[in-house]
Design a protein around this motif. Structure first.
Motif, PDB file in Angstrom:
ATOM      1  N   ASP A   1      -1.453  -6.295   0.985  1.00 16.66           N
ATOM      2  CA  ASP A   1      -1.978  -5.232   1.841  1.00 16.66           C
ATOM      3  C   ASP A   1      -1.070  -4.932   3.023  1.00 16.66           C
ATOM      4  O   ASP A   1      -1.081  -3.822   3.551  1.00 16.66           O
ATOM      5  CB  ASP A   1      -3.374  -5.612   2.353  1.00 16.66           C
ATOM      6  CG  ASP A   1      -4.375  -5.756   1.209  1.00 16.66           C
ATOM      7  OD1 ASP A   1      -4.271  -4.976   0.244  1.00 16.66           O
ATOM      8  OD2 ASP A   1      -5.230  -6.646   1.279  1.00 16.66           O
TER       9      ASP A   1
ATOM     10  N   ARG B   1     -18.654  -0.566  -0.358  1.00 18.99           N
ATOM     11  CA  ARG B   1     -17.328  -0.800  -0.927  1.00 18.99           C
ATOM     12  C   ARG B   1     -16.743  -2.122  -0.432  1.00 18.99           C
ATOM     13  O   ARG B   1     -15.969  -2.757  -1.151  1.00 18.99           O
ATOM     14  CB  ARG B   1     -16.390   0.361  -0.583  1.00 18.99           C
ATOM     15  CG  ARG B   1     -16.802   1.675  -1.237  1.00 18.99           C
ATOM     16  CD  ARG B   1     -15.748   2.738  -1.042  1.00 18.99           C
ATOM     17  NE  ARG B   1     -16.176   4.013  -1.624  1.00 18.99           N
ATOM     18  CZ  ARG B   1     -15.414   5.101  -1.706  1.00 18.99           C
ATOM     19  NH1 ARG B   1     -14.175   5.065  -1.214  1.00 18.99           N
ATOM     20  NH2 ARG B   1     -15.880   6.214  -2.239  1.00 18.99           N
TER      21      ARG B   1
ATOM     22  N   LEU C   1      -9.798  -0.082  -8.487  1.00 18.45           N
ATOM     23  CA  LEU C   1     -10.121  -1.111  -7.504  1.00 18.45           C
ATOM     24  C   LEU C   1      -8.885  -1.527  -6.707  1.00 18.45           C
ATOM     25  O   LEU C   1      -8.969  -1.771  -5.495  1.00 18.45           O
ATOM     26  CB  LEU C   1     -10.731  -2.329  -8.195  1.00 18.45           C
ATOM     27  CG  LEU C   1     -12.171  -2.161  -8.684  1.00 18.45           C
ATOM     28  CD1 LEU C   1     -12.585  -3.357  -9.532  1.00 18.45           C
ATOM     29  CD2 LEU C   1     -13.127  -1.983  -7.502  1.00 18.45           C
ATOM     30  N   GLN C   2      -7.740  -1.606  -7.365  1.00 21.60           N
ATOM     31  CA  GLN C   2      -6.519  -1.949  -6.641  1.00 21.60           C
ATOM     32  C   GLN C   2      -6.227  -0.922  -5.551  1.00 21.60           C
ATOM     33  O   GLN C   2      -5.860  -1.273  -4.416  1.00 21.60           O
ATOM     34  CB  GLN C   2      -5.328  -2.040  -7.594  1.00 21.60           C
ATOM     35  CG  GLN C   2      -5.227  -3.325  -8.366  1.00 21.60           C
ATOM     36  CD  GLN C   2      -4.817  -4.504  -7.484  1.00 21.60           C
ATOM     37  OE1 GLN C   2      -4.666  -4.379  -6.268  1.00 21.60           O
ATOM     38  NE2 GLN C   2      -4.656  -5.668  -8.093  1.00 21.60           N
TER      39      GLN C   2
ATOM     40  N   LEU D   1      -8.786  -1.352  -2.728  1.00 21.61           N
ATOM     41  CA  LEU D   1      -8.503  -2.532  -1.920  1.00 21.61           C
ATOM     42  C   LEU D   1      -7.260  -2.350  -1.062  1.00 21.61           C
ATOM     43  O   LEU D   1      -7.146  -2.955   0.004  1.00 21.61           O
ATOM     44  CB  LEU D   1      -8.323  -3.753  -2.823  1.00 21.61           C
ATOM     45  CG  LEU D   1      -9.601  -4.286  -3.485  1.00 21.61           C
ATOM     46  CD1 LEU D   1      -9.256  -5.344  -4.519  1.00 21.61           C
ATOM     47  CD2 LEU D   1     -10.548  -4.854  -2.439  1.00 21.61           C
ATOM     48  N   SER D   2      -6.334  -1.514  -1.506  1.00 27.04           N
ATOM     49  CA  SER D   2      -5.123  -1.264  -0.733  1.00 27.04           C
ATOM     50  C   SER D   2      -5.352  -0.265   0.387  1.00 27.04           C
ATOM     51  O   SER D   2      -4.433   0.002   1.174  1.00 27.04           O
ATOM     52  CB  SER D   2      -3.994  -0.772  -1.654  1.00 27.04           C
ATOM     53  OG  SER D   2      -3.655  -1.775  -2.589  1.00 27.04           O
TER      54      SER D   2
ATOM     55  N   MET E   1     -12.777  -9.501  -5.955  1.00 24.80           N
ATOM     56  CA  MET E   1     -11.830 -10.602  -5.726  1.00 24.80           C
ATOM     57  C   MET E   1     -12.416 -11.919  -6.249  1.00 24.80           C
ATOM     58  O   MET E   1     -11.681 -12.729  -6.847  1.00 24.80           O
ATOM     59  CB  MET E   1     -11.540 -10.710  -4.234  1.00 24.80           C
ATOM     60  CG  MET E   1     -10.829  -9.480  -3.642  1.00 24.80           C
ATOM     61  SD  MET E   1      -9.136  -9.308  -4.227  1.00 24.80           S
ATOM     62  CE  MET E   1      -8.353 -10.657  -3.351  1.00 24.80           C
TER      63      MET E   1
ATOM     64  N   ARG F   1       0.823  -1.214   0.000  1.00 27.06           N
ATOM     65  CA  ARG F   1       0.000   0.000   0.000  1.00 27.06           C
ATOM     66  C   ARG F   1       0.856   1.262   0.000  1.00 27.06           C
ATOM     67  O   ARG F   1       0.558   2.228  -0.703  1.00 27.06           O
ATOM     68  CB  ARG F   1      -0.914  -0.019   1.227  1.00 27.06           C
ATOM     69  CG  ARG F   1      -1.672   1.277   1.459  1.00 27.06           C
ATOM     70  CD  ARG F   1      -2.459   1.230   2.751  1.00 27.06           C
ATOM     71  NE  ARG F   1      -3.106   2.487   3.044  1.00 27.06           N
ATOM     72  CZ  ARG F   1      -3.822   2.715   4.142  1.00 27.06           C
ATOM     73  NH1 ARG F   1      -3.978   1.759   5.032  1.00 27.06           N
ATOM     74  NH2 ARG F   1      -4.385   3.887   4.337  1.00 27.06           N
TER      75      ARG F   1
ATOM     76  N   ARG G   1      -1.806 -10.762  -4.732  1.00 26.90           N
ATOM     77  CA  ARG G   1      -2.765 -10.792  -5.837  1.00 26.90           C
ATOM     78  C   ARG G   1      -2.169 -10.042  -7.027  1.00 26.90           C
ATOM     79  O   ARG G   1      -1.342  -9.136  -6.860  1.00 26.90           O
ATOM     80  CB  ARG G   1      -4.092 -10.142  -5.421  1.00 26.90           C
ATOM     81  CG  ARG G   1      -3.989  -8.677  -5.029  1.00 26.90           C
ATOM     82  CD  ARG G   1      -5.354  -8.107  -4.641  1.00 26.90           C
ATOM     83  NE  ARG G   1      -5.272  -6.687  -4.330  1.00 26.90           N
ATOM     84  CZ  ARG G   1      -5.047  -6.204  -3.121  1.00 26.90           C
ATOM     85  NH1 ARG G   1      -4.872  -7.020  -2.090  1.00 26.90           N
ATOM     86  NH2 ARG G   1      -4.974  -4.888  -2.928  1.00 26.90           N
TER      87      ARG G   1
ATOM     88  N   GLY H   1     -15.406  -4.948  -2.866  1.00 28.94           N
ATOM     89  CA  GLY H   1     -14.100  -5.594  -2.781  1.00 28.94           C
ATOM     90  C   GLY H   1     -14.207  -7.105  -2.851  1.00 28.94           C
ATOM     91  O   GLY H   1     -13.454  -7.766  -3.578  1.00 28.94           O
ATOM     92  N   TRP H   2     -15.154  -7.684  -2.117  1.00 28.20           N
ATOM     93  CA  TRP H   2     -15.371  -9.122  -2.172  1.00 28.20           C
ATOM     94  C   TRP H   2     -15.779  -9.563  -3.576  1.00 28.20           C
ATOM     95  O   TRP H   2     -15.276 -10.572  -4.098  1.00 28.20           O
ATOM     96  CB  TRP H   2     -16.461  -9.525  -1.168  1.00 28.20           C
ATOM     97  CG  TRP H   2     -15.953  -9.664   0.227  1.00 28.20           C
ATOM     98  CD1 TRP H   2     -16.179  -8.827   1.279  1.00 28.20           C
ATOM     99  CD2 TRP H   2     -15.119 -10.709   0.731  1.00 28.20           C
ATOM    100  NE1 TRP H   2     -15.540  -9.267   2.398  1.00 28.20           N
ATOM    101  CE2 TRP H   2     -14.888 -10.435   2.099  1.00 28.20           C
ATOM    102  CE3 TRP H   2     -14.556 -11.847   0.168  1.00 28.20           C
ATOM    103  CZ2 TRP H   2     -14.107 -11.258   2.899  1.00 28.20           C
ATOM    104  CZ3 TRP H   2     -13.767 -12.666   0.972  1.00 28.20           C
ATOM    105  CH2 TRP H   2     -13.553 -12.370   2.317  1.00 28.20           C
TER     106      TRP H   2
END
Length: 288
Positions: free
Chosen positions: A173, A275, A236-237, A240-241, A283, A147, A219, A279-280
């Motif tokens: 992460d 959100r 999205l990356q 998610l970070s 993935m 991150r 990932r 995220g789920w």
């Protein structure tokens, strides 16, 4: 002709300054400890090697100072024969991300002209050749970023360049140390901003095993399959970070409101209401 790739020269740097008097006694004790550890490792390695031959060289080296670390990092990267594995994190003082770009942001015509004039004034027969930034063509790269790296200036441009060059890039992460492993034979680990350690066999195996463990639970940075737009994958990356909307907008060169609008559209496309759910979904459906 040797198959060993030629290491491009690195501009000479002054050796790092010696330790202060206050730290000298501690360093002497550390050197004695390292010497004893080195002797033990020599005996261990002699027993491990089939021929029982002594292995020359040191197992541990310390490099201090930004210039010295940058020079050693450069030598490791461009001297590798087959593979390079690395962790990249934030606060890059030895190799700031913008300085690593093979294709930096275009400058204005005036800036380019001024730089050319300055280069002509300083150019002479003994001038050092420019550093390479195009990567080592002999080595296969595998890179994991965290991150903190994604918040660095020009981080996304740097990762896009890596992907374009065929590098494998993945994301985690949790925070990472700064690490580079060349040919699974030599590892450089940054202990702090002004100090790094070089590990040779057999200690380098510890670094290799750490890298492989992190690689397995990371990932992909950007997937090439699926119908999702690459810009949305980057968004999205960053989400998610854990980057804030403002930090995400800064990296993408847009506004926080645009980030929020694009995330809302992705949530609608995924038929989710938060959100976390997005995220789920991302993935599970290979969006990232």
């Amino acid at each position: 002709m040797s198959s060993q790739p030629e290491v491009p020269p690195f501009p000479s740097a002054e050796p790092p300054p010696g330790p202060s008097a206050a730290a000298r006694s501690s360093l002497i004790r550390l050197q004695e400890d390292l010497r004893r550890a080195d002797d033990s490792l020599v005996r261990l390695l002699a027993a491990w090697r089939p021929d029982g031959a002594e292995v020359p060289g040191q197992f541990v080296e310390f490099w201090e100072g930004r210039e010295a670390q940058a020079r050693r990092l450069y030598e490791l990267e461009y001297g590798a024969r087959t593979s390079l594995m690395g962790f990249q994190s934030g606060a890059n003082t030895v190799a700031p991300v913008p300085s690593t770009l093979a294709n930096p942001v275009d400058a204005s015509a005036e800036e380019e002209e001024a730089e050319e004039e300055e280069a002509e004034e300083t150019r002479d027969a003994e001038a050092e050749p420019p550093l390479r930034k195009d990567g080592n063509p002999h080595a296969a790269y595998r890179v994991v970023v965290d991150r903190a790296f994604l918040t660095e200036p020009e981080a996304l441009r740097a990762l896009d360049e890596r992907l374009a060059s065929g590098n494998q890039v993945r994301v985690v992460d949790q925070p990472l140390i700064k690490l580079l492993i060349a040919d699974e034979e030599t590892a450089m680990v940054q202990l702090e901003a002004g100090r790094s350690i070089i590990l040779g066999p057999p200690l380098v195996r510890l670094a290799v095993e750490l890298f492989e463990s992190v690689w397995q639970r990371s990932r992909p940075y950007l997937r090439e399959d699926g119908d999702l737009d690459p810009a949305d994958r980057r968004l999205l990356q960053l989400m998610l970070s854990g980057l804030t909307d403002a930090a995400t907008a800064h990296q993408l060169g847009t506004s926080p409101r645009t980030v929020q609008r694009r995330l809302r559209a992705l949530m609608d496309a995924a038929s989710v209401s938060s959100r976390v759910q997005l995220g789920w979904y991302a993935m599970r459906n290979n969006w990232v």
